[in-house]
Design a protein around this motif. Structure first.
Motif, PDB file in Angstrom:
ATOM      1  N   ASP A 185       0.860  -1.244   0.064  1.00  0.00           N
ATOM      2  CA  ASP A 185       0.107  -0.046  -0.084  1.00  0.00           C
ATOM      3  C   ASP A 185       0.825   1.270  -0.147  1.00  0.00           C
ATOM      4  N   VAL A 186       0.685   2.083  -0.994  1.00  0.00           N
ATOM      5  CA  VAL A 186       1.642   3.194  -1.079  1.00  0.00           C
ATOM      6  C   VAL A 186       0.987   4.418  -1.518  1.00  0.00           C
ATOM      7  N   PRO A 187       1.631   5.496  -1.442  1.00  0.00           N
ATOM      8  CA  PRO A 187       0.844   6.701  -1.703  1.00  0.00           C
ATOM      9  C   PRO A 187       1.031   7.240  -2.974  1.00  0.00           C
ATOM     10  N   TRP A 188       1.879   6.513  -3.950  1.00  0.00           N
ATOM     11  CA  TRP A 188       2.149   6.984  -5.216  1.00  0.00           C
ATOM     12  C   TRP A 188       1.638   5.923  -6.357  1.00  0.00           C
ATOM     13  N   ARG A 189       1.238   6.371  -7.514  1.00  0.00           N
ATOM     14  CA  ARG A 189       1.293   5.229  -8.581  1.00  0.00           C
ATOM     15  C   ARG A 189       2.695   4.825  -8.858  1.00  0.00           C
ATOM     16  N   LEU A 190       2.805   3.569  -9.061  1.00  0.00           N
ATOM     17  CA  LEU A 190       3.935   2.903  -9.235  1.00  0.00           C
ATOM     18  C   LEU A 190       3.853   2.198 -10.738  1.00  0.00           C
ATOM     19  N   SER A 191       4.689   2.644 -12.058  1.00  0.00           N
ATOM     20  CA  SER A 191       4.336   2.009 -13.219  1.00  0.00           C
ATOM     21  C   SER A 191       5.861   2.070 -13.845  1.00  0.00           C
ATOM     22  N   PHE A 192       5.804   1.963 -15.093  1.00  0.00           N
ATOM     23  CA  PHE A 192       7.084   1.712 -15.710  1.00  0.00           C
ATOM     24  C   PHE A 192       7.507   3.017 -16.704  1.00  0.00           C
ATOM     25  N   SER A 193       8.643   3.220 -17.033  1.00  0.00           N
ATOM     26  CA  SER A 193       9.201   4.144 -17.892  1.00  0.00           C
ATOM     27  C   SER A 193      10.640   3.395 -18.741  1.00  0.00           C
TER      28      SER A 193
END
Ligand code: 5MM
Length: 343
Positions: free
Chosen positions: A285-293
């Motif tokens: 559970d984290v406060p940011w969106r976590l994605s890819f670049s």
């Protein structure tokens, strides 16, 4: 202005989407083309990137933005349509790499500082007029071999953090969102805990510098490395350990005002980069969106399938569409190894 920066940053980390890093500089794209025995001409670079940007299912569903190199931002497709328009028509945001690369740092043998601040205000203004809505600057932090504690030095980390912050402030002044990319390299024989320690110090210094330079965190996106074992380390950490240590490191260093974190792949295999991202998103559970670049981890299979031949364009697009979909699923924690096989 603040509202626009926040809106664009949020769009860059839209749910289930990530960023395609297609900003290989002329030297780097030549190395990639050498691997498939394709000459790195301006037209071949255009053909390759056009095929990616015209992969509609990938672009529309899984790609929020594309980082471009200067040449590509100004290029037209075969039919004369600006490549920037193709990206926008697919619903993605065009972005631009504005750094001029990592150069030797004076007084710090084996370490680099990223250059490109001179004239940056003017270049940002031109890039914005050409359609760029965000920018990218990559700092490179090297970990010394054999457990050497001397590299990276705090001096090189601070020099890079300072440059990243000056870049980010200039981007926001010019109305575009800065991607802040401090990359701790995977190269070397260090273990995952050494990567953790260096990544933690680096992110602390980067956020201190961003604060000092009055950067609006809500209008930024972070592009960090994951916390992984060095490529030559005999003891390679598994997927869960990478996910746990990466998230712990980010939680201790990245303010929750940052809307999203889009990882670089850094030399991981395509499937490892996807599996790690999915584990990171599925477990915490984290406060940011976590994605890819991702650059290489989104493009490797497509580049190989293309191999510079017009008759392979459809196969290359299928490979890119597959990778983008797998990473889109990973960005929502929904990827499984079975889905990979089923494709
Ligand atoms: C696509 O490569 C980017 C540009 O690299 P150069 O300046 O060396 O030509 C690079 O910054 C890239 O965006 C990041 O390293 C992430 O790419 P990977 O392949 O590590 O995901």
């Amino acid at each position: 202005m603040t509202e626009q920066l926040e809106r664009v940053a949020q769009a860059m980390v839209a749910d289930g989407k990530g960023i395609l890093a297609a900003d290989e500089s002329t030297g780097t794209i030549k190395k990639r083309f050498d691997l498939i025995q394709v000459e790195s001409t301006e037209d071949n670079r255009r053909k390759y990137r056009e095929l990616l940007f015209r992969t509609d299912s990938a672009m529309r569903n899984y790609v929020s933005g594309v980082i471009l190199f200067d040449e590509t931002l100004r290029q037209n497709a075969e039919d004369g349509t600006p490549l920037v328009k193709i990206i926008k028509d697919a619903g993605a945001l065009p972005g631009i790499k504005v750094d001029c690369g990592a150069k030797p740092l004076a007084g710090a043998a084996g370490e680099t500082v990223t250059e490109g601040l001179d004239g940056l205000r003017e270049r940002i203004s031109e890039y914005a007029s050409l359609g760029a809505e965000f920018a990218k600057w990559r700092a490179v932090i090297n970990i010394g071999s054999g457990g050497s504690a001397a590299i990276p030095s705090l001096y090189s980390i601070r020099a890079n953090a300072h440059a990243l912050a000056r870049y980010a402030a200039l981007c926001q002044e010019g109305g575009i969102v800065p991607i802040v990319e401090p990359e701790v390299l995977m190269d070397g024989d260090h273990d995952i805990d050494r990567c953790y320690d260096v990544t933690e110090v680096t992110l602390r210094e980067v956020y201190n510098a961003l604060y000092e330079h009055r950067v609006l965190l809500e209008g930024t996106v972070l592009k960090p490395n994951m916390v992984v074992s060095g490529t030559l380390c005999p003891d390679q950490a598994g997927i869960e350990e990478v996910a746990e240590k990466t998230v712990q490191c980010l939680k201790r260093t990245v303010p929750s005002a940052v809307p999203g974190i889009c990882f670089l792949s850094g030399g991981q295999s395509e499937e490892d980069a996807t599996a790690h991202l999915s584990a990171i998103n599925g477990m915490f559970d984290v406060p940011w969106r976590l994605s890819f670049s991702y650059g290489r981890a989104l493009q490797q299979a497509a580049l190989k399938a293309w191999s510079g031949k017009a008759e392979n364009v459809a196969a290359a697009q299928a490979a890119f569409a597959h990778r983008a979909k797998m990473n889109g699923l990973a960005a929502s924690g929904k990827w499984t190894a079975e889905l990979e096989q089923a494709a």
